[in-house]
Design an enzyme around this catalytic site. Structure first.
Site, PDB file in Angstrom:
ATOM      1  N   HIS A  27       0.581   0.585 -12.716  1.00 36.91           N
ATOM      2  CA  HIS A  27       1.138   1.721 -11.986  1.00 36.91           C
ATOM      3  C   HIS A  27       2.300   2.341 -12.765  1.00 36.91           C
ATOM      4  CE1 HIS A  27      -0.991  -0.532  -8.852  1.00 36.91           C
ATOM      5  NE2 HIS A  27      -1.020   0.589  -8.140  1.00 36.91           N
ATOM      6  N   GLY A  79       4.324  -6.878  -3.037  1.00 36.15           N
ATOM      7  CA  GLY A  79       3.093  -6.180  -3.359  1.00 36.15           C
ATOM      8  C   GLY A  79       2.364  -5.736  -2.116  1.00 36.15           C
ATOM      9  N   SER A  80       2.515  -6.497  -1.028  1.00 36.12           N
ATOM     10  CA  SER A  80       2.032  -6.029   0.269  1.00 36.12           C
ATOM     11  C   SER A  80       3.144  -5.149   0.828  1.00 36.12           C
ATOM     12  CB  SER A  80       1.753  -7.203   1.201  1.00 36.12           C
ATOM     13  OG  SER A  80       1.292  -6.754   2.439  1.00 36.12           O
ATOM     14  N   LEU A 131       4.402  11.275  -3.321  1.00 34.90           N
ATOM     15  CA  LEU A 131       2.966  11.029  -3.439  1.00 34.90           C
ATOM     16  C   LEU A 131       2.628   9.556  -3.181  1.00 34.90           C
ATOM     17  CD1 LEU A 131       2.042  13.167  -6.569  1.00 34.90           C
ATOM     18  CD2 LEU A 131       1.536  13.673  -4.170  1.00 34.90           C
ATOM     19  N   HIS A 186      -2.353   7.677  -9.240  1.00 39.38           N
ATOM     20  CA  HIS A 186      -1.801   6.427  -8.733  1.00 39.38           C
ATOM     21  C   HIS A 186      -2.614   5.230  -9.223  1.00 39.38           C
ATOM     22  CE1 HIS A 186       0.424   3.964  -5.775  1.00 39.38           C
ATOM     23  NE2 HIS A 186      -0.714   3.269  -5.699  1.00 39.38           N
ATOM     24  N   GLU A 196       8.358 -10.203  15.086  1.00 39.15           N
ATOM     25  CA  GLU A 196       7.839 -11.380  14.387  1.00 39.15           C
ATOM     26  C   GLU A 196       7.751 -11.179  12.884  1.00 39.15           C
ATOM     27  OE1 GLU A 196       6.449 -11.622  18.635  1.00 39.15           O
ATOM     28  OE2 GLU A 196       6.345 -10.059  17.099  1.00 39.15           O
ATOM     29  N   ASP A 237      -1.625 -17.733  32.334  1.00 40.41           N
ATOM     30  CA  ASP A 237      -1.167 -16.535  31.618  1.00 40.41           C
ATOM     31  C   ASP A 237      -2.314 -15.726  31.023  1.00 40.41           C
ATOM     32  OD1 ASP A 237       1.493 -16.728  32.150  1.00 40.41           O
ATOM     33  OD2 ASP A 237       2.040 -17.685  30.261  1.00 40.41           O
TER      34      ASP A 237
END
Length: 617
Positions: free
Chosen positions: A34, A120-121, A184, A257, A361, A418
């Site tokens: 990239h 990376g995530s 972008l 990209h 969370e 529940d």
């Protein structure tokens, strides 16, 4: 810019050009990467390294070092170009980018000693930075600063806004988010394009100090970083940049990209050619020592009398408080359910090491990743069902070699009325799928206490599943339980079937075994409390000696205890007959005993399953 800087003769703009060139070179050598996403942030990072970062590359373990997290981890060519400019890696290593055996992976991981966490995530880095900043203020109590390079595309991720909110609430004035607003994304323009004011309004509303700048003007960048250092709240530097900046064929162009430049040689020439500038990153001023909450001691776990009934979630809370008393580096993290998970027992005993993230969370798990990067030992706890929200963060933690201890309560249909939204029925499968993970499911209080202690120093991701309702104590307080172990609770030479359970179903299996024994049918009962790694030898022995196995679990049939048992026999050896009892239908509200019966995992269902295996054909 101060003339006292060791880089006072360095042209920071030229350094930015060098970073662009090197990002292009290493991506071209790899044939992937990239570079354009790296080129947009080059001036931002050149200024940071030359003027503001405090880091000793020769001593990455120095607790006084600042922390730099590339939340936009795909801009790794820029990060590695920075390392080269700082003298941490050679040009030869830079050009191994993305090759087999190289430390310079497509997205950064802690295989490099200067990388705290894997990224990376998108949406992970800023929440992790929040955890690092909280560590600096509340645990280490050192003045290091946390810098996070973010992309504008990832501001669409909800986890980023959990981070903005929590950092503002905690007034983390040691945290700076540098947002590369290059307009972008992967497939086209971002939601707000170059409208940095739109981001400033939103981020400022969470208690941050937003600064809007031209991200290619070194003087503006320098002033913004200095302003951030003086702020009494977290700072967001919103930098308008161009993707592919510096190269006419790439600048602000869609469709580039994640691709090397089509003509890297021409681009490098346009940027003025390769350079070999060296940036002398200023080491931290102080020699501070991280704060300690006391001296380590001997863990004195709670004990429970055999025959009494105690919920394993209660034992978890008691045990973690006891571990925390002996281990001052243990911390507890909650997402507003501490009273239910029993994390509140730890919070009451060790309030300075307890952190509340409310119902966020993802931020909670990310903060734990940040805390463990500084050597603290986090235990994260919420309902097992809600851990699905933070699962990507657990997955990324494993990629980065993080040591996490995750506790999921209210698991399975046994929670009762529940209903299914609160029932963790996929958690064993989820955590078994994490690389190198440990998955534990204790059936009684003494076993739970022992396993909480066993997880403390175990590397990697550890998951402990607890039960809402009280269950009989079947093990004595002096018994020890090890990871990868099991317990054979009923056994004889006459056993015809083996029943394997864990947690709540161990008690159903024992009751079924007693009922069958009254009818002259001997069955072996194995408590498979370590669902991963399993005690394979005990299972192989049982298969050889009884030939038939019934697994029973309060979990969906996919990926849980039954599959863990079957996997033992997936390497070519003779497999036994295996009958899996699990939750097949969608539960509704009902009492716990009704839930177990309706799911076909209660004691009578086990009795019926054993009889069916023994029935003549």
């Amino acid at each position: 810019m101060s003339d006292q800087s060791p880089n006072h003769d360095l042209d920071v703009g030229e350094l930015g050009q060098q970073l662009r060139v090197d990002a292009i070179r290493c991506s071209a050598a790899a044939g992937s990467g990239h570079p354009t996403s790296s080129m947009s942030a080059a001036d931002l990072m050149a200024t940071l390294f030359a003027r503001h970062l405090r880091y000793d590359f020769a001593n990455p373990e120095d607790p006084n070092n600042d922390h730099l997290v590339f939340s936009k981890g795909h801009a790794s060519p820029l990060l590695y170009a920075l390392y080269k400019a700082a003298g941490a890696i050679t040009d030869e290593e830079l050009l191994t980018f993305r090759r087999h055996g190289s430390r310079l992976e497509g997205h950064p991981t802690p295989r490099l000693p200067w990388v705290d966490v894997a990224t990376g995530s998108l949406g992970l880095g800023l929440p992790t930075g929040v955890g690092l900043a909280m560590t600096g203020k509340s645990l280490d109590r050192l003045p290091y600063r946390v810098w996070v390079l973010c992309g504008d595309s990832e501001l669409a991720e909800g986890s980023m806004w959990e981070a903005f909110e929590h950092a503002g609430y905690e007034r983390l004035d040691n945290l700076v988010a540098v947002v590369d607003v290059n307009r972008l994304g992967q497939r086209g323009p971002t939601r707000h394009g170059w409208d940095t004011a739109a981001y400033a309004r939103r981020i400022g509303a969470f208690g941050w100090h937003p600064i809007e700048i031209d991200g290619h003007d070194v003087a503006q960048i320098d002033r913004a970083y200095a302003e951030a250092a003086a702020a009494e709240q977290p700072t967001a530097v919103l930098a308008r940049t161009q993707k592919g900046a510096g190269v006419a064929a790439a600048a602000d162009r869609e469709g580039g990209h994640g691709k090397p430049l089509s003509d890297p040689d021409e681009a490098i020439e346009e940027l003025g050619g390769a350079r070999s500038l060296r940036v002398h990153v200023t080491p931290p001023d102080g020699r501070g020592v991280p704060h300690s909450f006391g001296e380590p001691g001997t863990v004195k776990l709670p004990s429970y009398e055999v025959g009494t009934e105690v919920a394993t979630r209660d034992a978890f809370g008691d045990a973690l408080a006891a571990v925390g008393a002996a281990r001052p580096e243990v911390v507890g993290l909650d997402a507003e359910v501490a009273d239910s998970t029993r994390m509140e027992t730890f919070a009451t005993a060790h309030p300075e090491r307890f952190f509340q993230f409310y119902i966020a969370e993802q931020q909670m798990v990310a903060a734990a990743i940040g805390m463990q990067a500084r050597g603290w030992i986090p235990y994260v706890s919420t309902f097992a069902a809600f851990l699905t929200r933070g699962y990507d963060f657990v997955r990324m933690g494993a990629i980065g070699g993080a040591d996490l201890r995750v506790v999921g309560s209210h698991a399975g249909v046994s929670i009762g009325q529940d209903g299914p939204s609160q029932m963790g029925l996929e958690d064993l499968a989820l955590f078994r799928a994490i690389h190198g993970s440990v998955v534990l499911y204790p059936c009684d209080a003494n076993q739970t206490a022992s396993l909480v202690a066993a997880l403390t120093d175990y590397p990697g991701v550890g998951y402990l599943r607890t039960t809402r309702g009280a269950t009989p104590v079947v093990y004595g307080p002096d018994e020890e339980f090890t990871i990868a172990g099991s317990r054979v609770l009923r056994a004889s030479a006459a056993d015809q079937v083996t029943v394997v359970g864990a947690g709540i179903t161990v008690h159903e299996a024992l009751a079924a075994a007693d009922q069958l024994a009254g009818d002259g049918i001997a069955v072996r009962v194995i408590d498979l409390y370590s669902v991963k790694p399993v005690d394979a030898q005990t299972l192989r022995d049982a298969a050889r000696e009884t030939g038939r196995i019934v697994t029973v679990e309060d979990h969906w049939p996919e990926g849980g205890i039954g599959d863990a048992v079957i996997d033992v026999f997936g390497h070519g050896e003779q497999a036994p007959v295996v009958l899996k009892l699990a939750v097949h239908g969608m539960p509704a509200s009902a009492a716990p005993d009704e839930q177990l019966r309706d799911a076909g995992i209660d004691r009578q269902s086990v009795v019926d399953a054993v009889r069916s295996l023994l029935a003549p054909e």
